[in-house]
Motif scaffolding. Sequence first.
Motif, PDB file in Angstrom:
ATOM      1  N   GLN A 116      71.914  16.868  19.306  1.00  0.00           N
ATOM      2  CA  GLN A 116      71.731  16.045  20.339  1.00  0.00           C
ATOM      3  C   GLN A 116      70.660  16.177  21.482  1.00  0.00           C
ATOM      4  O   GLN A 116      70.072  15.313  21.870  1.00  0.00           O
ATOM      5  CB  GLN A 116      73.037  15.752  20.910  1.00  0.00           C
ATOM      6  N   LEU A 117      70.618  17.497  21.866  1.00  0.00           N
ATOM      7  CA  LEU A 117      69.694  17.882  22.985  1.00  0.00           C
ATOM      8  C   LEU A 117      68.316  18.353  22.305  1.00  0.00           C
ATOM      9  O   LEU A 117      67.639  18.670  23.429  1.00  0.00           O
ATOM     10  CB  LEU A 117      70.401  18.763  23.863  1.00  0.00           C
ATOM     11  N   GLY A 118      68.225  18.332  21.107  1.00  0.00           N
ATOM     12  CA  GLY A 118      66.916  18.880  20.795  1.00  0.00           C
ATOM     13  C   GLY A 118      66.991  20.495  20.915  1.00  0.00           C
ATOM     14  O   GLY A 118      65.770  20.935  21.156  1.00  0.00           O
ATOM     15  N   LEU A 136      64.646  24.886  25.896  1.00  0.00           N
ATOM     16  CA  LEU A 136      63.842  24.352  25.269  1.00  0.00           C
ATOM     17  C   LEU A 136      64.187  22.908  25.035  1.00  0.00           C
ATOM     18  O   LEU A 136      63.682  22.047  23.970  1.00  0.00           O
ATOM     19  CB  LEU A 136      63.564  25.002  23.473  1.00  0.00           C
ATOM     20  N   ALA A 137      65.103  22.363  25.599  1.00  0.00           N
ATOM     21  CA  ALA A 137      65.630  21.013  25.152  1.00  0.00           C
ATOM     22  C   ALA A 137      64.681  19.997  25.472  1.00  0.00           C
ATOM     23  O   ALA A 137      64.610  19.343  24.479  1.00  0.00           O
ATOM     24  CB  ALA A 137      66.803  20.831  26.321  1.00  0.00           C
ATOM     25  N   GLY A 146      61.956  16.072  23.678  1.00  0.00           N
ATOM     26  CA  GLY A 146      61.991  15.314  24.607  1.00  0.00           C
ATOM     27  C   GLY A 146      63.578  14.626  24.747  1.00  0.00           C
ATOM     28  O   GLY A 146      63.868  13.392  24.760  1.00  0.00           O
ATOM     29  N   ALA A 147      64.520  15.644  25.029  1.00  0.00           N
ATOM     30  CA  ALA A 147      65.787  15.081  25.235  1.00  0.00           C
ATOM     31  C   ALA A 147      65.920  14.255  26.380  1.00  0.00           C
ATOM     32  O   ALA A 147      65.247  14.323  27.054  1.00  0.00           O
ATOM     33  CB  ALA A 147      66.704  16.221  25.355  1.00  0.00           C
ATOM     34  N   PRO A 148      67.035  13.376  26.293  1.00  0.00           N
ATOM     35  CA  PRO A 148      67.130  12.482  27.253  1.00  0.00           C
ATOM     36  C   PRO A 148      67.250  13.029  28.566  1.00  0.00           C
ATOM     37  O   PRO A 148      68.032  14.077  28.718  1.00  0.00           O
ATOM     38  CB  PRO A 148      68.489  11.653  26.725  1.00  0.00           C
ATOM     39  N   ALA A 149      67.213  12.465  29.743  1.00  0.00           N
ATOM     40  CA  ALA A 149      66.960  12.763  31.167  1.00  0.00           C
ATOM     41  C   ALA A 149      68.259  13.565  31.279  1.00  0.00           C
ATOM     42  O   ALA A 149      69.395  13.184  30.961  1.00  0.00           O
ATOM     43  CB  ALA A 149      66.654  11.946  32.100  1.00  0.00           C
ATOM     44  N   ILE A 150      68.406  14.978  31.885  1.00  0.00           N
ATOM     45  CA  ILE A 150      69.419  15.628  32.195  1.00  0.00           C
ATOM     46  C   ILE A 150      69.864  15.423  33.491  1.00  0.00           C
ATOM     47  O   ILE A 150      68.952  14.981  34.584  1.00  0.00           O
ATOM     48  CB  ILE A 150      69.263  17.057  31.941  1.00  0.00           C
ATOM     49  N   GLU A 151      71.197  15.275  33.770  1.00  0.00           N
ATOM     50  CA  GLU A 151      71.667  14.572  35.196  1.00  0.00           C
ATOM     51  C   GLU A 151      71.204  15.682  36.282  1.00  0.00           C
ATOM     52  O   GLU A 151      70.724  15.104  37.430  1.00  0.00           O
ATOM     53  CB  GLU A 151      73.077  14.483  35.226  1.00  0.00           C
ATOM     54  N   ASN A 152      71.252  17.018  36.288  1.00  0.00           N
ATOM     55  CA  ASN A 152      70.835  17.758  37.322  1.00  0.00           C
ATOM     56  C   ASN A 152      69.498  18.415  37.116  1.00  0.00           C
ATOM     57  O   ASN A 152      69.236  18.628  36.015  1.00  0.00           O
ATOM     58  CB  ASN A 152      71.889  18.858  37.369  1.00  0.00           C
ATOM     59  N   GLU A 153      69.038  18.772  38.274  1.00  0.00           N
ATOM     60  CA  GLU A 153      67.666  19.892  37.996  1.00  0.00           C
ATOM     61  C   GLU A 153      68.158  21.270  37.381  1.00  0.00           C
ATOM     62  O   GLU A 153      69.387  21.544  37.964  1.00  0.00           O
ATOM     63  CB  GLU A 153      67.165  20.066  39.345  1.00  0.00           C
ATOM     64  N   LEU A 154      67.524  21.691  36.708  1.00  0.00           N
ATOM     65  CA  LEU A 154      68.081  23.096  36.258  1.00  0.00           C
ATOM     66  C   LEU A 154      67.756  24.007  37.475  1.00  0.00           C
ATOM     67  O   LEU A 154      67.002  23.999  38.196  1.00  0.00           O
ATOM     68  CB  LEU A 154      66.849  23.750  35.115  1.00  0.00           C
ATOM     69  N   ALA A 155      68.880  24.624  37.806  1.00  0.00           N
ATOM     70  CA  ALA A 155      69.022  25.312  38.903  1.00  0.00           C
ATOM     71  C   ALA A 155      68.071  26.854  38.727  1.00  0.00           C
ATOM     72  O   ALA A 155      67.814  27.229  37.695  1.00  0.00           O
ATOM     73  CB  ALA A 155      70.594  25.791  39.170  1.00  0.00           C
ATOM     74  N   ALA A 156      67.553  27.391  39.739  1.00  0.00           N
ATOM     75  CA  ALA A 156      66.584  28.350  39.502  1.00  0.00           C
ATOM     76  C   ALA A 156      67.286  29.437  39.206  1.00  0.00           C
ATOM     77  O   ALA A 156      68.570  29.800  39.334  1.00  0.00           O
ATOM     78  CB  ALA A 156      65.929  28.581  40.875  1.00  0.00           C
TER      79      ALA A 156
END
Length: 359
Positions: free
Chosen positions: A231-233, A343-344, A349-359
Amino acid sequence: MPTDSLLDPAPFTLGLHGLRVLLVGGDMAAADYLLRRGALLHVINPAPDAGTLALAAEGRLQLDCRAFIPADLDGVRLCVAAPGPTHDAAAARGVVVGALPAASARTGRATLVGAGPGDAGLLTVRAVEAIRDADVVMYDKLIGPEVLALIRPGARRIDVGKRCGRHAMAQGAINTLIVRHAQAGRHVVRLKGGDPFVFGRGGEELESLRAARVPTEVVPGITAALATAAQLGIPLTHRGTSRSLHLITAHGSDDRLPEHDWTALARAGGTLAVYMGVRTLPLLAARLLTAGMAPDTPAIAVENATLAGERRMPGTLAGIADAVAAAGLDGPTLVLIGAVVALADAERGAPAIENELAA
Ligand SMILES: C[S@@+](CC[C@H](N)C(=O)[O-])C[C@H]1O[C@@H](n2cnc3c(N)ncnc32)[C@H](O)[C@@H]1O
């Protein structure tokens, strides 16, 4: 031809010389009747009697000890089976049908079917065939309405995941019920989320069916980790990035986090797919950090993967538990941890993820 009375004494001789005949179920008497009339006989029966086995051993018929599939009808002129879905399939192809008396036709059996993560499009062809053929379907609470819609009218549906107070039906009671229905001559489909043998207690059901000598088939399903990654690639293994995949449960029999070999898991550097992890995620992440896994290892939690209410919470090993708690995920959730999670987007081009990846 009076097909309904094929196995009754007939006032004439039925010649089947050189005709390809399919017998689904039945016993040696039925097989012998057809052979004596010259049929080229193919028998499909998950639990043949000793006589049918002997005829097969003598090379007088072709025997397949499994459930019927529509492809068995290819090239067949006459199909003899119990009234039901097999008759319908034969009639739809213009194959002449003959009825077996119900008692000799049906040997009870069970099929443990993996229903995948919820999206009916991810069922296997064999799962669909088994569900359509079932007399009784016993299903879990995660099985969606589109999948249940495949059950034929008249078949019995038993929701074994239904909450009674807070408890679903106990596993021992489920095991007993499957065996009882099969012993009554029915085809019981035990429909389970994902794959029956991945954290699904399918092994216990199979053990109980084996002990009762009920012929049982297992139809694999797409387990949550595979469905979520697709689903996420996210490739679960990736050349140069991840050489192993570990499916682990975060829910022990006493409701606590089971004691895995955290050091080995951290050292392996592979991808972790965590099942049933929402409640114990803070402790699980702490164990992996203590075992030496880098705090910035990418991680993502996906609730209801492939279903309408799917939610995704990306983060890092250090932050994923807080992100999941803040989002209040409480549906079935799969957590992926490992370098491949990054790699998602790049891979598919997985659909937009709700949060920014935390650092
Ligand atoms: C009892 S286990 C059953 C696993 C199932 N046999 C399989 O192979 O996927 C239930 C757990 O599977 C995961 N799961 C099942 N379906 C899921 C889905 N659609 N989305 C996310 N996680 C899922 C969750 O971790 C859930 O708590």
